[in-house]
Design a protein around this motif. Structure first.
Motif, PDB file in Angstrom:
ATOM      1  N   ALA A   1       1.546   6.122  -7.160  1.00  0.00           N
ATOM      2  CA  ALA A   1       0.422   6.916  -7.668  1.00  0.00           C
ATOM      3  C   ALA A   1       0.747   8.407  -7.642  1.00  0.00           C
ATOM      4  O   ALA A   1       0.441   9.146  -8.599  1.00  0.00           O
ATOM      5  CB  ALA A   1      -0.825   6.623  -6.845  1.00  0.00           C
ATOM      6  N   ILE A   2       1.370   8.881  -6.560  1.00  0.00           N
ATOM      7  CA  ILE A   2       1.750  10.298  -6.478  1.00  0.00           C
ATOM      8  C   ILE A   2       2.749  10.652  -7.567  1.00  0.00           C
ATOM      9  O   ILE A   2       2.636  11.696  -8.235  1.00  0.00           O
ATOM     10  CB  ILE A   2       2.318  10.605  -5.076  1.00  0.00           C
ATOM     11  CG1 ILE A   2       1.222  10.449  -4.011  1.00  0.00           C
ATOM     12  CG2 ILE A   2       2.906  12.008  -5.034  1.00  0.00           C
ATOM     13  CD1 ILE A   2       1.725  10.586  -2.595  1.00  0.00           C
TER      14      ILE A   2
ATOM     15  N   SER B   1       0.833  -1.212   0.000  1.00  0.00           N
ATOM     16  CA  SER B   1       0.000   0.000   0.000  1.00  0.00           C
ATOM     17  C   SER B   1       0.865   1.258   0.000  1.00  0.00           C
ATOM     18  O   SER B   1       0.591   2.220  -0.739  1.00  0.00           O
ATOM     19  CB  SER B   1      -0.930  -0.006   1.211  1.00  0.00           C
ATOM     20  OG  SER B   1      -1.794  -1.130   1.192  1.00  0.00           O
ATOM     21  N   VAL B   2       1.912   1.263   0.824  1.00  0.00           N
ATOM     22  CA  VAL B   2       2.806   2.427   0.879  1.00  0.00           C
ATOM     23  C   VAL B   2       3.506   2.630  -0.457  1.00  0.00           C
ATOM     24  O   VAL B   2       3.582   3.757  -0.984  1.00  0.00           O
ATOM     25  CB  VAL B   2       3.832   2.250   2.014  1.00  0.00           C
ATOM     26  CG1 VAL B   2       4.882   3.342   1.964  1.00  0.00           C
ATOM     27  CG2 VAL B   2       3.132   2.258   3.372  1.00  0.00           C
TER      28      VAL B   2
ATOM     29  N   LEU C   1       0.960   3.879  -3.049  1.00  0.00           N
ATOM     30  CA  LEU C   1       0.623   5.288  -2.866  1.00  0.00           C
ATOM     31  C   LEU C   1       1.725   6.193  -3.406  1.00  0.00           C
ATOM     32  O   LEU C   1       1.447   7.200  -4.086  1.00  0.00           O
ATOM     33  CB  LEU C   1       0.372   5.566  -1.389  1.00  0.00           C
ATOM     34  CG  LEU C   1       0.032   7.016  -1.011  1.00  0.00           C
ATOM     35  CD1 LEU C   1      -1.250   7.452  -1.696  1.00  0.00           C
ATOM     36  CD2 LEU C   1      -0.087   7.158   0.500  1.00  0.00           C
TER      37      LEU C   1
END
Length: 262
Positions: A101-102, A94-95, A98
């Protein structure tokens, strides 16, 4: 006196065992003697062998940079180390997802930081507007919960960043003032390499590359630790040989100023 009594006891035990062996059949007496010897050997304490495994000793010695702790302990041993070593795959993925995605939003889609912040704020205001206008009709209460970021979060982030910056600056100052030419040259080459990498990518991409490396290299090193250590030590050996050649051929010939004697 003690030697005489010991020899007499041995003779008595020998006579008893001979008598038992004569009275019993040959095969049966052999079985009894074997059982007695097995029982005595089982009761005796087993002495540990003095043989040591050379591979295990070399594994302890040839750790990267001479470390004695585990990789989890070197990384801090807390939740951050669990994330970097993928102890919990859901949190680690997840980290990393994320962060990806950024990076995709800013680099591939050409969004800017102000644009993203504006979109997020607009979306939050629309949700609160709909909530405040329709919740009173459905539940009879139009109170919207307040969104507040704790002050401790900003303080902790600022303190952590400041501590790392001061540590890095102190390291550079120590290298500059310790009068060790080898460490000084290595630091200069490292900063030069960072400047070259920075000319290839922008600052956000460099941060993302470092973030991905921090979430992939430790777990790969933990899995292939022996092979990586062997490869790194071979590379360090080659660099040490080249530095010795440079030192003996060039650096040692540089004249050094003599101290004035008072």
């Amino acid at each position: 006196m003690s030697e005489h009594s010991g020899s007499a006891t041995e003779k008595i035990m020998h006579n008893i065992m001979d008598t038992i062996a004569d009275k019993l059949p040959k095969q049966k007496s052999d079985n009894i003697m074997n059982n007695i010897m097995d029982t005595i050997s089982d009761k005796l304490p087993k002495q540990k062998s003095g043989h040591f495994d050379q591979a295990s000793v070399s594994d302890k010695v040839n750790k990267m940079f001479g470390r004695q702790r585990s990789l989890h302990g070197v990384l801090g041993g807390g939740k951050s180390a669990d994330v970097l070593l993928w102890r919990n795959k859901k949190i680690s993925s997840s980290v990393l997802g994320l962060a990806t995605a950024i990076w995709v939003f800013f680099e591939w889609l050409d969004y800017h930081f102000l644009t993203i912040i504006s979109f997020v704020l607009v979306l939050g205001m629309v949700v609160q507007f709909v909530w405040s206008n329709f919740s009173s009709k459905l539940n009879g209460s139009s109170k919207v919960p307040r969104v507040e970021i704790p002050d401790e979060l900003f303080v902790n982030v600022a303190v952590a960043i400041g501590a790392q910056v001061n540590k890095f600056l102190g390291f550079l100052q120590d290298v500059s003032c310790e009068r060790n030419l080898k460490h000084f040259v290595v630091a200069i080459v490292g900063l030069w390499a960072a400047s070259v990498v920075g000319s290839w990518f922008n600052f956000l991409t460099v941060i993302y590359i470092g973030f991905v490396c921090a979430h992939t290299l430790p777990v790969l090193y933990e899995k292939y630790e022996d092979q990586v250590d062997e490869f790194l030590y071979s590379i360090l050996g080659l660099l040490r040989d080249q530095y010795q050649k440079l030192d003996s051929g060039v650096l040692s010939r540089i004249p050094k100023g003599n101290k004035k004697t008072e």
